[in-house]
Design a protein around this motif. Structure first.
Motif, PDB file in Angstrom:
ATOM      1  N   HIS A 137      -2.988  -0.977  -0.192  1.00  0.00           N
ATOM      2  CA  HIS A 137      -3.064  -2.240  -1.006  1.00  0.00           C
ATOM      3  C   HIS A 137      -4.432  -2.554  -1.354  1.00  0.00           C
ATOM      4  O   HIS A 137      -4.439  -3.008  -2.458  1.00  0.00           O
ATOM      5  CB  HIS A 137      -2.459  -3.152   0.131  1.00  0.00           C
ATOM      6  CG  HIS A 137      -1.292  -3.267   0.433  1.00  0.00           C
ATOM      7  ND1 HIS A 137      -0.167  -3.344  -0.429  1.00  0.00           N
ATOM      8  CD2 HIS A 137      -0.520  -2.815   1.594  1.00  0.00           C
ATOM      9  CE1 HIS A 137       1.104  -3.225   0.205  1.00  0.00           C
ATOM     10  NE2 HIS A 137       0.938  -2.884   1.150  1.00  0.00           N
TER      11      HIS A 137
ATOM     12  N   ASP B 215      -0.049  -7.377  -2.790  1.00  0.00           N
ATOM     13  CA  ASP B 215      -1.167  -6.702  -2.056  1.00  0.00           C
ATOM     14  C   ASP B 215      -2.048  -7.303  -1.141  1.00  0.00           C
ATOM     15  O   ASP B 215      -2.515  -6.966  -0.150  1.00  0.00           O
ATOM     16  CB  ASP B 215      -1.727  -5.832  -3.236  1.00  0.00           C
ATOM     17  CG  ASP B 215      -1.095  -4.804  -3.986  1.00  0.00           C
ATOM     18  OD1 ASP B 215      -0.497  -3.997  -3.128  1.00  0.00           O
ATOM     19  OD2 ASP B 215      -0.927  -4.560  -4.889  1.00  0.00           O
TER      20      ASP B 215
ATOM     21  N   ILE C 185      -2.541  -6.724   2.794  1.00  0.00           N
ATOM     22  CA  ILE C 185      -3.752  -6.221   3.256  1.00  0.00           C
ATOM     23  C   ILE C 185      -3.975  -5.642   4.603  1.00  0.00           C
ATOM     24  O   ILE C 185      -4.892  -4.873   4.674  1.00  0.00           O
ATOM     25  CB  ILE C 185      -4.951  -6.972   2.502  1.00  0.00           C
ATOM     26  CG1 ILE C 185      -6.121  -6.318   2.176  1.00  0.00           C
ATOM     27  CG2 ILE C 185      -5.405  -7.895   3.480  1.00  0.00           C
ATOM     28  CD1 ILE C 185      -7.128  -6.993   1.297  1.00  0.00           C
TER      29      ILE C 185
ATOM     30  N   HIS D  94      -4.832  -0.501  -4.632  1.00  0.00           N
ATOM     31  CA  HIS D  94      -4.170  -1.433  -5.692  1.00  0.00           C
ATOM     32  C   HIS D  94      -4.835  -2.492  -6.449  1.00  0.00           C
ATOM     33  O   HIS D  94      -5.064  -2.959  -7.613  1.00  0.00           O
ATOM     34  CB  HIS D  94      -2.864  -2.028  -5.110  1.00  0.00           C
ATOM     35  CG  HIS D  94      -1.813  -0.849  -4.670  1.00  0.00           C
ATOM     36  ND1 HIS D  94      -0.794  -1.283  -4.117  1.00  0.00           N
ATOM     37  CD2 HIS D  94      -1.804   0.394  -4.737  1.00  0.00           C
ATOM     38  CE1 HIS D  94       0.155  -0.087  -3.637  1.00  0.00           C
ATOM     39  NE2 HIS D  94      -0.648   0.844  -4.171  1.00  0.00           N
TER      40      HIS D  94
END
Length: 299
Positions: free
Chosen positions: A195, A183, A187, A198
């Motif tokens: 992301h 992630d 990004i 997350h």
């Protein structure tokens, strides 16, 4: 797949919270999909309904639809999107419940979604890189919530072995670390918002598990709020309570009547015995009359 469906049905009957969350996500997906199809049949834009429940990156739009910070975590953009999220929730939901309670899972699902959504909005409005994307960007999906569950479980049991297809057995802490690092690497990709969410979910999972190990439950306030909302939909909440006072008053009235009648009968009987005693003497009284007179003299 058949055994997974059977497990889902059995777990739902037992009240497993992660199964209930899966059902909610699937139900929302089916309803929104059907609404989109119906709107298209009537030449209406289906995007309006979707955007109303999705979380916007713009704070201005968010103020107009604050509920989206909660609803977005039950929304999905397509079949594969919901399939992978629900499979992760199914696998790691079971594992999570080996170490935590069902209420913890429910609360963490929401907490992960909230922190994921907030990090997404703040990042888009703070970092200049995302400025051109703010107006049109929205967020949907349960990924932040699911990742919170994964990271919390990994914190609690870091060396728990997880079998992965093609990769073999991997310790849970490494699996969680790989997901979080991926992630971070993506990004700035096309799905930057996802992301970022997350990462917010991962932070929520870490925060929850670390706090709980010290005796503080980060999900307590969420569960209290959800229980209060759930109580509004329970039948007993809206049932009219019987007027017990009237019932008891009636019963008391009946008891008072019986008591007074009994006392009057006893008084009349004593008067009759005294009258007999006066006329005929004590020896004329029967054994029962003597006993009644004796009992009356003690009161």
């Amino acid at each position: 797949m058949a055994h997974i469906i059977a497990d889902l049905k059995d777990s739902f009957r037992r009240g497993n919270i992660f199964i209930q969350l899966i059902y909610i996500n699937v139900a929302v997906f089916v309803v929104t999909t059907l609404m989109s199809i119906l709107l298209q049949l009537f030449n209406r834009s289906a995007a309006d309904v979707f955007d109303l429940l999705a979380l916007p990156a713009s704070f201005v739009r968010f103020i107009e639809q604050p509920w989206s910070l909660f609803t977005y975590m039950f929304m999905h953009a397509g079949l594969l999107h919901i399939l992978f999220n629900m499979l992760w929730l199914y696998w790691f939901g079971q594992l999570f419940l080996s170490f935590f309670s069902g209420k913890h899972l429910r609360g963490l699902y929401v907490l992960g979604g909230l922190l994921g959504g907030l990090l997404y909005m703040v990042s888009y409005n703070v970092f200049p890189y995302f400025e051109p994307l703010i107006a049109k960007s929205t967020l949907v999906g349960a990924s932040a919530s699911v990742l919170a569950i994964v990271v919390a479980t990994a914190y609690r049991e870091p060396n728990y072995p997880v079998r992965l297809f093609l990769f073999g057995t991997v310790r849970l802490k490494y699996l969680a670390l790989i997901v979080v690092l991926s992630d971070l690497l993506f990004i700035t990709s096309a799905n930057a918002g996802g992301h970022l969410a997350h990462l917010g979910g991962a932070l929520a999972g870490l925060w929850f598990a670390a706090s709980l190990s010290k005796g503080f439950d980060m999900t307590a306030w969420i569960n209290k709020a959800l229980d209060a909302i759930g109580a509004l939909f329970e039948k007993k909440t809206w049932q009219r309570k019987p007027k017990m006072k009237v019932h008891y008053g009636s019963a008391r009235h009946e008891k008072d009547y019986d008591y007074n009648a009994r006392k009057k009968a006893q008084s009349d009987n004593v008067d009759r015995i005294l009258e007999k005693l006066k006329k005929s003497g004590y020896e004329s009284l029967t054994t029962d009359e003597k006993k009644s007179l004796f009992d009356a003299s003690k009161k």
